[in-house]
Write an enzyme that holds these catalytic residues in place. Structure first.
Site, PDB file in Angstrom:
ATOM      1  N   GLN A   6      95.973   1.152  12.434  1.00  0.00           N
ATOM      2  CA  GLN A   6      94.727   1.549  11.781  1.00  0.00           C
ATOM      3  C   GLN A   6      94.892   1.987  10.337  1.00  0.00           C
ATOM      4  OE1 GLN A   6      91.233   1.926  13.398  1.00  0.00           O
ATOM      5  NE2 GLN A   6      92.479   0.121  13.737  1.00  0.00           N
ATOM      6  N   THR A  28      89.199  -7.760  11.135  1.00  0.00           N
ATOM      7  CA  THR A  28      88.465  -6.843  12.002  1.00  0.00           C
ATOM      8  C   THR A  28      89.207  -5.519  11.983  1.00  0.00           C
ATOM      9  OG1 THR A  28      87.477  -6.478  14.178  1.00  0.00           O
ATOM     10  CG2 THR A  28      89.523  -7.762  14.138  1.00  0.00           C
ATOM     11  N   GLU A  29      88.470  -4.431  11.736  1.00  0.00           N
ATOM     12  CA  GLU A  29      89.108  -3.183  11.308  1.00  0.00           C
ATOM     13  C   GLU A  29      89.938  -2.511  12.402  1.00  0.00           C
ATOM     14  OE1 GLU A  29      85.842  -3.802  11.119  1.00  0.00           O
ATOM     15  OE2 GLU A  29      84.643  -2.077  11.787  1.00  0.00           O
ATOM     16  N   ASN A  30      89.799  -2.982  13.649  1.00  0.00           N
ATOM     17  CA  ASN A  30      90.652  -2.412  14.697  1.00  0.00           C
ATOM     18  C   ASN A  30      92.071  -2.983  14.654  1.00  0.00           C
ATOM     19  OD1 ASN A  30      89.082  -4.733  15.555  1.00  0.00           O
ATOM     20  ND2 ASN A  30      90.130  -4.539  17.510  1.00  0.00           N
ATOM     21  N   SER A  64      95.138  -1.094   8.352  1.00  0.00           N
ATOM     22  CA  SER A  64      93.855  -1.788   8.353  1.00  0.00           C
ATOM     23  C   SER A  64      92.898  -1.162   7.341  1.00  0.00           C
ATOM     24  CB  SER A  64      93.238  -1.734   9.758  1.00  0.00           C
ATOM     25  OG  SER A  64      92.081  -2.531   9.796  1.00  0.00           O
TER      26      SER A  64
END
Lengths: 238, 236
Positions: free
Chosen positions: A96, A57-59, A99
């Site tokens: 981030q 999950t990109e967060n 990510s």
């Protein structure tokens, strides 16, 4: 969500759960996967027995697990949809930039996204209607389609008012150019090929004529030999 | 002697000036430094440019700063969230301008700014409205566009634990933009639930090295935005 109906009102095609299950069949064991919000999230419920997928999950979490039990969640352990989730054993947290290095650097195997429109050359529109009073919001969608190795779209074949979502050219603002590999709808699985849309598999009771009638661009029939080996087992040479 | 501890959120944000550019950490409520933001509202600096992934929710934290009409411009990736009721009105009236940036580009712009890189090329947004007007360049067989690094006068960040040298550890997905903004803020201000002496954080486990941090405020039990919103709270 209602199913597509034939001219006589007969219910046709796959439900949302069936669409998600159909996507899940095509994800190889060991894949690192990012699932978008909506029908894509449902895919995790239908992964066939014996396959292990790792969800990103990109967060900032790799190894996302299901929702926590009531009262057991942490407001600071959430997914990209800002809902509370859990972390599986072996999970990792990161900032981030790391990510999106996973995303943009091509380290994720697959991303499953929703769509407003997909063009016959694989352009995707899924972030804005472009209307004047729309509050534009893009999040990580443009990074995901630019960087992840394969992009699957899962969507209803037509809008609520019956307009095709698979089109010659997108009329909504683009998320990315030539980025979609395959589309799963309530009516069919369709590949994006250099020659345009090509039917891979119709939903039960749906034929090519119906799919063509509800698609805004030509649809080629099922290829005698699939153009891409789609369910190749992930290589284990690492 | 190095001791970056500051007595209160109010003291930590006292010198944020009108017209300042302020990075505010957080993805949704995770990592949002609510107590520092509330101190900034009390402090009354206005005409701010705020760099943050979202625009807050309800009428607390970042949404309350916007509602108090202190923000002239938002640089963010996703201003539209559940319970995000303040920003749409400010945007439609033209009071608060918006620079919309893809989330990964926003992260990398902040990282680059903090790392002394003025600009970089990315494939993200090529062929989309967010790529229009930007310098494009082909590397190999692919088209990229140029994005500029971002820095800020101040960065406001939430950490789980800090030592008095400013070394930081975060809580789960609250890490998000914190380590990047810590690098990109000329003055980086951290609120931490625990503040400990140097040596109490294992050097192998430090996520943000103290060199990137200027001020540390102890906020032992930070509020959670979703709980404040559910309770109908608004600030001030």
């Amino acid at each position: 969500m209602t199913r597509a109906a034939s001219e006589t009102g007969q219910v046709l095609g796959w439900t949302r759960d069936e669409m998600a299950a159909r996507v899940a069949q095509d994800i190889p064991d060991g894949s690192y996967v990012n699932l978008g919000i909506g029908i894509p999230e449902l895919v995790a419920r239908f992964v066939p027995e014996g396959r292990e997928l790792i969800y990103h999950t990109e967060n900032g979490l790799l190894g996302m697990g299901p929702s926590p039990a009531p009262g057991r969640g942490d407001p600071e352990l959430i997914n990209a949809g800002k809902r509370q989730v859990t972390a599986i054993p072996g999970a990792s947290f990161f900032h981030q930039s790391d990510s999106f290095a996973m995303i943009r650097g091509g380290h994720l195997d697959l991303c499953v996204l929703g769509a407003m429109q997909v063009s016959q050359q694989g352009d995707l529109a899924n972030w804005s209607t472009g209307a004047d009073d729309d509050i534009p919001a893009v999040g990580g969608a443009m990074d995901l389609v630019a960087g992840v190795k394969r992009i699957f779209v899962v969507t209803q074949h037509c809008t609520r008012t019956g307009e095709p979502k698979l089109v010659e050219r997108c009329t909504y603002p683009l998320t990315g150019l030539r980025v979609v590999d395959r589309v799963y709808t309530d009516l069919a699985v369709i590949d994006i090929t250099p020659a345009g849309f090509r039917l891979v598999e119709p939903a039960p009771g749906v034929d090519l004529d119906l799919i063509r009638a509800r698609t805004g661009a030509p649809v080629l029939p099922v290829a005698p030999i699939p153009p891409i080996a789609l369910i190749a087992e992930r290589s284990t040479d690492a | 002697m190095i001791d970056k501890r500051v007595a209160s959120p109010a003291a930590a944000v006292a010198d944020i000036h009108d017209g300042a550019t302020v990075m505010i950490g957080g993805f949704g409520e995770a990592g949002s430094p609510i107590e520092l933001i509330h101190a900034l509202i009390d402090q009354e600096a206005r005409d701010l440019t705020v760099i943050s992934n979202n625009c807050g929710s309800g009428e607390v934290g970042l949404a309350a700063l916007l509602k108090a009409r202190r923000v002239a411009k938002m640089i963010c990736s996703f201003p539209r969230t559940a319970n995000s009721t303040v920003f749409p009105g400010l945007y439609r009236s033209g009071y608060t301008r918006l620079e919309l940036v893809p989330q990964g580009t926003l992260a990398e712009r902040i990282r680059a700014g903090g790392a002394g890189i003025p600009a970089f090329y990315t494939p993200t947004a090529v062929g989309t409205p967010l790529g229009e007007g930007k310098e494009h360049r082909r590397f190999g067989d692919r088209e990229y566009l140029m994005e500029h690094g971002l820095t800020a006068d101040f960065a406001l960040i939430k950490a789980r634990r800090a030592d008095s040298h400013g070394n930081l550890v975060y809580n789960r997905t609250a890490r998000n933009f914190g380590p990047l903004m810590a690098m990109a803020g000329r003055i980086t201000i951290v609120q931490a639930s625990d503040v400990v002496p140097p040596g109490d954080i294992d050097p192998e486990a430090v996520v943000t090295p103290g060199i990137f941090v200027d001020r540390v405020v102890h906020v032992p039990s930070p509020a959670h935005e979703s709980e404040l919103v559910a309770a109908g709270a608004s600030y001030p």
